[in-house]
Structure formats: C-alpha cells, structure tokens
Motif scaffolding. Structure first.
Motif, mmCIF file in Angstrom:
data_model
loop_
_atom_site.group_PDB
_atom_site.id
_atom_site.type_symbol
_atom_site.label_atom_id
_atom_site.label_comp_id
_atom_site.label_asym_id
_atom_site.label_seq_id
_atom_site.Cartn_x
_atom_site.Cartn_y
_atom_site.Cartn_z
ATOM 1 N N THR A 90 0.843 -1.199 0.000
ATOM 2 C CA THR A 90 0.000 0.000 0.000
ATOM 3 C C THR A 90 0.875 1.246 0.000
ATOM 4 O O THR A 90 2.027 1.212 0.435
ATOM 5 N N ALA A 91 0.321 2.346 -0.492
ATOM 6 C CA ALA A 91 1.085 3.584 -0.617
ATOM 7 C C ALA A 91 1.513 4.110 0.752
ATOM 8 O O ALA A 91 0.765 4.026 1.729
ATOM 9 N N VAL A 92 2.710 4.658 0.800
ATOM 10 C CA VAL A 92 3.222 5.298 2.010
ATOM 11 C C VAL A 92 2.987 6.797 1.867
ATOM 12 O O VAL A 92 3.366 7.399 0.853
ATOM 13 N N ASN A 93 2.346 7.412 2.866
ATOM 14 C CA ASN A 93 2.045 8.838 2.746
ATOM 15 C C ASN A 93 3.330 9.657 2.673
ATOM 16 O O ASN A 93 4.396 9.225 3.138
ATOM 17 N N ARG A 94 3.238 10.848 2.111
ATOM 18 C CA ARG A 94 4.418 11.666 1.836
ATOM 19 C C ARG A 94 4.585 12.808 2.842
ATOM 20 O O ARG A 94 5.201 13.818 2.543
ATOM 21 N N ARG A 152 10.276 5.689 -6.277
ATOM 22 C CA ARG A 152 9.525 6.463 -7.269
ATOM 23 C C ARG A 152 8.515 7.414 -6.630
ATOM 24 O O ARG A 152 8.472 8.605 -6.963
ATOM 25 N N ASP A 153 7.712 6.908 -5.701
ATOM 26 C CA ASP A 153 6.602 7.693 -5.168
ATOM 27 C C ASP A 153 6.979 8.550 -3.965
ATOM 28 O O ASP A 153 6.348 9.575 -3.718
ATOM 29 N N ASN A 154 7.986 8.125 -3.199
ATOM 30 C CA ASN A 154 8.342 8.847 -1.982
ATOM 31 C C ASN A 154 9.714 9.499 -2.032
ATOM 32 O O ASN A 154 10.053 10.299 -1.168
ATOM 33 N N GLY A 155 10.495 9.153 -3.033
ATOM 34 C CA GLY A 155 11.808 9.764 -3.174
ATOM 35 C C GLY A 155 12.829 9.309 -2.146
ATOM 36 O O GLY A 155 13.806 10.004 -1.884
ATOM 37 N N TYR A 156 12.629 8.126 -1.563
ATOM 38 C CA TYR A 156 13.590 7.625 -0.579
ATOM 39 C C TYR A 156 14.855 7.162 -1.293
ATOM 40 O O TYR A 156 14.797 6.599 -2.393
#
Length: 207
Positions: free
Chosen positions: A114-118, A146-150
C-alpha cells in the motif's frame, strides 16, 4: 547478535508468520532473538511454537503509555539491533530510541504494498528514525523510490522465503480427490489472507 523484533499488529497472516520464521532461523544460526508485542496479539500466542522468546508489551496503539513502555523496555534491555514491522511499533521504537543514549539502530521492515504517505513525519521515520528499511520485494522498493523519493541505498529488498521441504509439489490427483474436486477440471484461485489491496476483486470480476 542480540536482536529485538517488535510487532504491534494483532492480526495473523504472512507478515507475522515471516517474523517468527525468520526469528527462528536466526536463533538456529546462534543469534539471541526476542520479540515484544501486545499480549492480545496472535503472534504472542504462536511465538513459543516457533521457539521464539516473546514478552508482552502494551504497544498496540500510538499512545503515550505505549511510548513509555517501549522506552522503559529498551532502557532496561540492551540489543544490537531492533527490527520493527508495523507502523505503530516503528514509531514507538524510533521515538523511544531518540530519548535514550547509545540506542541500537532500527531496521524497519515494510511488508505491505500500500502507498506510504508523503508527510514530513513519515519521511523522518523512514530516513532518520531508522538506519535502514527492508521491503519484501523489488516492486515495493521501486515504489518507495519512485513515489516517496527515498534513497535507494537505504532500501533493501528481501523477498519472503519459502520452505521447499514443507511446500513441495505433491500428487495432483490425490490432492483433488482429498478435496472432493473433479480430476480433469481447471481451477483458478488465490491463497491469501483477505485484504483489500491484494486484488481479490479483480479475480471475481474476471469470473
């Protein structure tokens, strides 16, 4: 090494089974491993069967008493590394360690896709509160980059292992007969704990 696993979840599924299986494997390799979790959690009941030492800790919710309990436990018990598994225990361990001198590093294992909030707070947890993040598949690693920039160097993919002695292909016809299934029919299904993000609805829509 002396390793602590923390788990706030009271559910029972692949995540909890993986924790106990990996802990058992590390114990067999000579490490000292312990688990802390809520007394009402299913994993608390199952741990002895895996040979994993477990202690009850009231860490089921993100509340001040839970933080105090985690801090007191870590103050009185020394570990080389902490492996957290759910959001709640990850937060409690990270905050508790920030309040202690010479606290051990935290490895945060993320089992979900599931998506991790930013939010800035979640970014702090993943990048500052933890020394490293383990995910259970390359797709999850790519998602966090990709989605969180970690940073990729802070993430490691360790897919869940399979015991090939326990889960080995057997006699297909015998299995079907035991289940009362037709020998020549084709069956399609999913073996999984029911969770909304696992896509069971797509299977039903296809049917």
């Amino acid at each position: 090494m002396k390793i602590l696993h923390t788990e706030a979840s009271c559910g029972w599924g692949g995540q909890e089974i993986r924790i106990l299986t990996e802990a058992r494997g590390l114990i067999r390799r000579g490490h000292q491993v312990e688990l802390v979790c809520p007394s009402e959690a299913r994993i608390f009941q199952e741990a002895p069967a895996y040979g994993v030492p477990v202690r009850a800790l009231p860490i089921g919710k993100k509340r001040l008493p839970a933080l105090k309990a985690m801090r007191a436990f870590l103050r009185d018990n020394r570990f080389d590394v902490i492996n957290t598994h759910s959001s709640t225990d990850s937060w409690l361990a990270a905050l508790a360690c920030k309040m202690l001198a010479d606290a051990p590093p935290i490895v945060r294992t993320r089992h979900l896709s599931t998506a991790v909030n930013r939010s800035w707070s979640t970014r702090w947890l993943y990048e500052k509160g933890c020394a490293h993040v383990v995910v259970t598949g390359e797709a999850l690693k790519a998602q966090l980059i990709r989605d969180n920039g970690y940073p990729a160097e802070q993430l490691t993919s360790v897919p869940t292992g399979i015991d090939t002695q326990r889960f080995a292909p057997g006699d297909r016809q015998a299995a079907r007969q035991a289940l009362g299934l037709e020998i020549d029919s084709r069956y399609i299904g999913i073996v999984a704990t029911l969770r909304s993000w696992k896509g069971h609805q797509y299977l039903l829509e296809a049917f």
